[in-house]
Enzyme design. Structure first.
Site, PDB file in Angstrom:
ATOM      1  N   GLU A 172      -9.016   5.220   6.538  1.00 44.66           N
ATOM      2  CA  GLU A 172      -8.104   5.513   7.641  1.00 44.66           C
ATOM      3  C   GLU A 172      -8.787   6.252   8.779  1.00 44.66           C
ATOM      4  O   GLU A 172      -8.498   6.014   9.944  1.00 44.66           O
ATOM      5  CB  GLU A 172      -6.889   6.279   7.124  1.00 44.66           C
ATOM      6  CG  GLU A 172      -6.039   5.470   6.147  1.00 44.66           C
ATOM      7  CD  GLU A 172      -5.600   4.119   6.704  1.00 44.66           C
ATOM      8  OE1 GLU A 172      -5.747   3.879   7.916  1.00 44.66           O
ATOM      9  OE2 GLU A 172      -5.134   3.283   5.919  1.00 44.66           O
ATOM     10  N   GLU A 189      -2.608  -3.646   7.075  1.00 48.70           N
ATOM     11  CA  GLU A 189      -3.776  -4.496   7.305  1.00 48.70           C
ATOM     12  C   GLU A 189      -4.025  -5.567   6.255  1.00 48.70           C
ATOM     13  O   GLU A 189      -5.180  -5.937   6.030  1.00 48.70           O
ATOM     14  CB  GLU A 189      -5.019  -3.605   7.406  1.00 48.70           C
ATOM     15  CG  GLU A 189      -5.465  -2.942   6.079  1.00 48.70           C
ATOM     16  CD  GLU A 189      -4.947  -1.537   5.864  1.00 48.70           C
ATOM     17  OE1 GLU A 189      -3.952  -1.162   6.508  1.00 48.70           O
ATOM     18  OE2 GLU A 189      -5.532  -0.802   5.048  1.00 48.70           O
ATOM     19  N   HIS A 199      -6.552  -1.010  15.258  1.00 51.74           N
ATOM     20  CA  HIS A 199      -6.672  -0.276  13.999  1.00 51.74           C
ATOM     21  C   HIS A 199      -6.651  -1.228  12.805  1.00 51.74           C
ATOM     22  O   HIS A 199      -7.534  -1.206  11.948  1.00 51.74           O
ATOM     23  CB  HIS A 199      -5.516   0.728  13.909  1.00 51.74           C
ATOM     24  CG  HIS A 199      -5.493   1.529  12.655  1.00 51.74           C
ATOM     25  ND1 HIS A 199      -5.966   2.816  12.595  1.00 51.74           N
ATOM     26  CD2 HIS A 199      -5.070   1.239  11.391  1.00 51.74           C
ATOM     27  CE1 HIS A 199      -5.835   3.278  11.363  1.00 51.74           C
ATOM     28  NE2 HIS A 199      -5.285   2.339  10.605  1.00 51.74           N
ATOM     29  N   GLU A 200      -5.644  -2.077  12.755  1.00 52.36           N
ATOM     30  CA  GLU A 200      -5.489  -2.956  11.587  1.00 52.36           C
ATOM     31  C   GLU A 200      -6.637  -3.959  11.490  1.00 52.36           C
ATOM     32  O   GLU A 200      -7.100  -4.286  10.398  1.00 52.36           O
ATOM     33  CB  GLU A 200      -4.150  -3.704  11.642  1.00 52.36           C
ATOM     34  CG  GLU A 200      -2.920  -2.805  11.779  1.00 52.36           C
ATOM     35  CD  GLU A 200      -2.849  -1.707  10.743  1.00 52.36           C
ATOM     36  OE1 GLU A 200      -3.347  -1.907   9.617  1.00 52.36           O
ATOM     37  OE2 GLU A 200      -2.308  -0.626  11.050  1.00 52.36           O
ATOM     38  N   GLU A 221       0.826  -1.199   0.000  1.00 53.46           N
ATOM     39  CA  GLU A 221       0.000   0.000   0.000  1.00 53.46           C
ATOM     40  C   GLU A 221       0.866   1.257   0.000  1.00 53.46           C
ATOM     41  O   GLU A 221       1.812   1.317   0.780  1.00 53.46           O
ATOM     42  CB  GLU A 221      -0.924   0.038   1.227  1.00 53.46           C
ATOM     43  CG  GLU A 221      -2.019   1.089   1.056  1.00 53.46           C
ATOM     44  CD  GLU A 221      -2.907   1.251   2.296  1.00 53.46           C
ATOM     45  OE1 GLU A 221      -2.500   0.861   3.383  1.00 53.46           O
ATOM     46  OE2 GLU A 221      -4.001   1.794   2.126  1.00 53.46           O
TER      47      GLU A 221
HETATM   48 ZN   LIG Z   1      -5.029   2.138   8.582  1.00 49.65          ZN
END
Ligand SMILES: [Zn+2]
Ligand SMILES: *[C@@H]1O[C@H](CO)[C@@H](O)[C@H](O)[C@H]1NC(C)=O
Ligand SMILES: *[C@@H]1O[C@H](CO)[C@@H](O)[C@H](O)[C@H]1NC(C)=O
Ligand SMILES: *[C@@H]1O[C@H](CO)[C@@H](O)[C@H](O)[C@H]1NC(C)=O
Length: 941
Positions: free
Chosen positions: A388, A332, A365-366, A190
């Site tokens: 995000e 992620e 978060h992930e 990414e």
């Molecule tokens: Zn993220």
């Protein structure tokens, strides 16, 4: 090693293979670094000839169309990869199944820094293929047109390098327990790096299924990927690992790891929403027991998300791996999340309370992305914030669900919201939804606006519609768009559908389409009501004249107002952007009002001075009449408004008197951060000593109370302690420095016995700061070099940057350039630490300018951390001489890559610093030498 046997077999088994014969324009790619260097040199030459006026605003080449043509849609990739750990190169083969949606005779896909050795299309004839460097395209021309609705299979043989990179398919090394260097290989795609590992249609909306085979050395090595391994073929020295075909997903989520890591495993309970599944955590063998915390927390937070989203986890496993070199904090990848070691590995003998929280936050978060981001993905990077921002918002909920005593909901304010309010009060900010095209622009978008502002705006939206309805909307959104792509409007459609009384889209557009945010002015009217007006908030008063009026909404916002009053009334209303002013009617006996309850809104609030005075009196007489979040908010807004000259500095300074009674982490964090930054700003001014006495007196009480003994199990008290001790030492409180020095010396005498992990950074840094002996620094440096725990290593690195000797700091800066001393992933952190030391600031600035071309050669202009460095190392510059130096640097090196915005920000910040001193210095010192001196005398430390 090239598996020629396998290739031949595959190639021959496909009946008609038309190899490209005509004009094989395989561009033998020059090393990327050389190219960057050359570009820069050319630009310098041009500029030197041009000799024009200085400008730091570089216009993007609008003529280049970076997007892929829309004629073809890939549906399936069959990928065969062989990373050769010994030579550091890889080879691969792929077959892509493609649907032709518009007739064309060209196949255009992405490929970058790859050697393309063969290209063929089943049953078709390839005329030629060529690589286009600028757009990172592989353009394949066929001899005949592909008709609409045809389905073709494209085959490509390719290879590339894995060394000295942190993106694409790259290799990383570590030392095992026996001291041997081991090599692993892993991926980081990414946003635009999948094309460096295999030719592909590298845009997030072009989802496809992936069938992956990875060749790894036989023996202790194995491979993992997004999906479960289904088969393995032993080929002697090598083994092929074959993975289950993936669900339909974006290219940037593909991941493979070839390593000799160990793993621990647990089970995630679906509790009725889908099936239970396994979770593995991988790490280097000698550190494997450090994954226990992550595994336990990871399973718990995943279980929470399954219940929250009410959508089954779509894969049959969810793994995580700690990678010794990793460019970002974590990534992620679907089913296989990768982390820096510091973001996954927890060890009570090395990790602090803050480390623990940060590991939990990163995991939360992930894992939130596994649905929001992976299952439903933004159509294009313009809407990155949706991914995000949502994950940033959700991670606090996730950690809070597992550790309700960590105060995560309030911590959102200090870690996410308040910092981005500073960034977003500048003209160099940008709207949440931003048009991006080129790889440089895309990577630059992974910034605080997408993450922190995105998260803050979503949090505001949740507060507006209520958490239950919000959750319902999230579920509907995920179900409706699963395995597909969306734009911001799709999400808002679902939120709007669950509420009846608010026009969500109309309101949200004012927050997503224009940058910045408002300050609400509150005044009391003769009839007892309050009058509210709004205005864009800019931290520098001079910016108001320069601000462009280019927004459709005229830089006005539809603000969800919430308030509380002294008689216990709570209320809310919406202040539409196209309305001049709104009244708030309250009982006639109401004295004070506080807007933006719990600071869930993304705006600041200013009051008439008499109203501020009432709020301050209330805070001092009974701090508990405000929630923790409201106290943190009042402090933050009062200082920010004073810094912007919209409020007399008298107000925030008088407010600090209440801190004598404050014992909660979050409000103290706000105050302590401000005390340290004022310390830095006033360092070279006349009022410095007066300020120091005042600031020390403020923390005296809480300093005594927290002490130097870390609590076994009191998360927030531990966080408070570190914040207070750090501030006390930064302010030079004698006892603090003495305590740090004592512990530092004891540690150096016996390095196997270290201070409590919570105290280490303070002890190393302030111990080092007080030492004048070169041999002490050398000793600490040796400990740093020998350290294998990533978290401890960073703490030691931080300690090394505390020394007050510019020559030593310069030497360290040079040493840090050696990958064997400071890993590439930590280099920028190291440079920032040195720059944050007042003695190191000019050392870094000098070094940065002289080494610029070498830095580009090492990291590339597309590196967003390199791009950001400029605004970080110049953040405290406050003179016109420095401003000129910075501007001259930009003229000399006009090519900014992913750092274009960072340059604008740097200049704006320096101007602001200069003006801040001119405006506020006298105000602050006057107040301090008058009112504060009495207070200071009473509580001298
Ligand atoms: Zn993220
Ligand atoms: C994705 O969404 C688009 C637009 O809503 C729709 O046309 C398409 O069929 C969807 N694709 C899948 C795989 O659901
Ligand atoms: C503010 O936060 C407190 C503490 O978390 C909570 O009890 C209260 O309900 C919140 N108020 C509003 C209006 O959200
Ligand atoms: C709000 O108050 C500040 C400070 O008094 C003033 O500079 C500003 O013009 C006011 N804005 C509006 C919209 O009333």
């Amino acid at each position: 090693m090239f598996l020629s046997g396998y290739w031949l077999q595959v190639v021959l088994s496909w009946a008609v293979v038309a190899f490209a014969t005509a004009t094989v324009v395989v561009a033998v790619q020059k090393a990327k670094l050389e190219k960057d260097l050359q570009d820069v040199q050319n630009k310098i030459d041009i500029y030197e000839e041009w000799n024009g006026e200085s400008t730091h605003r570089m216009k993007r080449e609008d003529t280049v169309k970076y997007r892929l043509p829309t004629a073809l849609v890939p549906t399936h990739y069959n990928l065969y990869w062989h990373p050769d750990l010994e030579t550091g190169s890889f080879t691969g083969q792929l077959r892509i199944t493609i649907n032709v949606v518009e007739a064309t005779n060209q196949i255009v896909l992405h490929s970058y820094l790859l050697d393309i050795t063969n290209v063929y299309v089943l049953n078709r004839e390839v005329d030629k293929f060529e690589l286009e460097e600028e757009r990172q395209f592989l353009i394949i021309t066929l001899t005949e047109e592909l008709p609409k609705d045809a389905r073709i299979t494209l085959g490509i043989l390719f290879g590339g390098q894995m060394k000295d990179k942190l993106v694409g398919l790259y290799s990383s090394t570590y030392l095992n327990e026996a001291g041997d260097t081991r090599t692993i290989s892993t991926t980081k795609f990414e946003p635009t790096y999948a094309r460096q590992a295999f030719p592909c249609f590298d845009e997030p909306a072009l989802k496809a299924t992936f069938e992956i085979t990875v060749v790894h050395p036989s023996g202790s090595y194995h491979a993992v990927s997004n999906m479960q391994q289904t088969e393995s073929n032993y080929l002697g020295d090598f083994t092929e690992a074959i993975f289950e075909t993936s669900v339909s997903m974006s290219t940037y989520l593909v991941c493979i790891i070839v390593s000799d890591f160990s793993s621990y495993s647990t089970t995630v309970r679906a509790n009725g929403i889908g099936e239970d599944f396994s979770m593995q955590a991988y790490a280097t063998s000698h550190q494997i027991e450090k994954v226990e915390f992550a595994l336990e927390f990871g399973a718990a937070v995943t279980e929470y998300y399954i219940q929250y989203y009410k959508v089954p986890y779509p894969l049959t496993k969810l793994d995580m791996a700690a990678i010794p070199d990793f460019a970002s904090g974590a990534m992620e990848h679907w089913g296989l999340v990768t982390y820096r070691e510091t973001a996954l590995l927890y060890d009570t003998s090395y990790s602090s309370t803050a480390n623990k929280q940060s590991i939990a936050g990163t995991l939360a978060h992930e894992i939130a992305h596994q649905w929001f981001g992976n299952l439903v993905t933004m159509k294009w990077w313009n809407d990155l914030w949706l991914n995000e921002g949502f994950a940033r918002f959700m991670q606090y909920k996730g950690v809070d669900a597992v550790h309700p005593d960590w105060g995560m909901i309030e911590q959102f304010q200090i870690v996410a919201l308040q910092p981005v309010l500073v960034y977003d009060a500048k003209l160099s900010s940008h709207p949440i939804v931003q048009k991006v095209e080129s790889p440089d622009e895309i990577t630059a978008l992974f910034d605080t606006i997408s993450y922190e502002k995105g998260g803050s705006v979503i949090r505001m939206l949740e507060a507006l519609v209520g958490s239950d309805k919000f959750e319902e909307a999230v579920t509907n959104y995920l179900v409706k768009h699963q395995f597909n792509n969306t734009v911001t409007d799709d999400f808002l459609t679902e939120v709007e559908a669950v509420v009846t009384d608010v026009e969500i889209k109309k309101l949200m557009l004012t927050w997503t389409e224009q940058m910045g945010y408002p300050v609400l002015n509150v005044s009391k009217e003769a009839d007892g009501s309050f009058q509210v007006t709004q205005q864009r908030f800019l931290s520098n008063p001079a910016s108001y004249d320069e601000a462009p009026s280019d927004s459709e909404y005229g830089y006005r916002w539809s603000v969800p107002i919430t308030y509380i009053t002294d008689d216990g009334t709570e209320g809310s209303l919406i202040y539409d952007y196209d309305v001049e002013t709104v009244p708030i009617f309250v009982a006639s006996t109401v004295q004070w009002i506080k807007l933006n309850v719990n600071q869930t809104g993304y705006y600041r609030v200013n009051y008439e001075e008499s109203l501020w005075t009432l709020l301050i009196q209330q805070l001092i007489s009974n701090p508990d009449s405000f929630e923790i979040a409201d106290r943190a908010h009042l402090l933050n807004d009062a200082f920010a408004l004073a810094d912007a000259s919209q409020l007399s500095y008298r107000i925030p300074l008088e407010m600090t008197a209440y801190l004598g009674q404050e014992r909660d982490f979050v409000p103290w964090y706000v105050a302590a951060t401000k005390l340290r930054s004022l310390h830095r700003s006033l360092m070279f001014s006349e009022g410095y000593v007066t300020y120091l006495n005042y600031a020390r007196s403020l923390i005296a009480g809480v300093y005594e109370e927290v002490g130097w003994t870390v609590d076994a199990d009191n998360h927030l008290k531990n966080r408070l302690r570190v914040s207070i001790l750090t501030t006390a030492c930064a302010l030079g409180v004698p006892d603090c420095l003495e305590q740090a020095a004592q512990r530092f010396n004891a540690f150096l005498l016996n390095p196997t016995s270290r201070p409590s992990p919570d105290l280490r950074e303070i002890v190393y840094y302030y111990g080092m700061q007080q030492s004048t002996s070169q041999s002490t620094w050398e000793q600490l440096f040796q400990l740093f070099v020998a350290e294998t725990d990533a978290s401890e290593k960073l703490k030691l690195m931080y300690g090394l940057t505390g020394v007050l000797n510019s020559q030593t700091l310069f030497n360290f800066l040079v040493l840090a350039g050696d990958e064997n001393i400071v890993r590439s992933q930590d280099y920028f952190t190291c440079v920032q630490y040195i720059a944050a030391n007042p003695v190191g600031e000019s050392v870094v600035w000098e070094f940065f300018r002289e080494q610029w071309l070498q830095l580009i050669a090492r990291f590339g202009l597309n590196n967003r951390n390199l791009g950001r460095l400029i605004s970080q190392i110049t953040a405290n510059f406050a003179s016109s001489v420095k401003l000129e130096e910075v501007q001259q640097f930009f003229v000399k090196y006009p090519e900014s890559g992913a750092g274009a915005n960072s340059r604008l920000e740097a200049v704006e910040t320096i101007k602001y610093n200069i003006e801040w001193l001119a405006r506020n210095h006298a105000d602050i010192t006057d107040w301090l030498s008058g009112t504060a001196s009495a207070l200071t005398k009473k509580t001298q430390l």
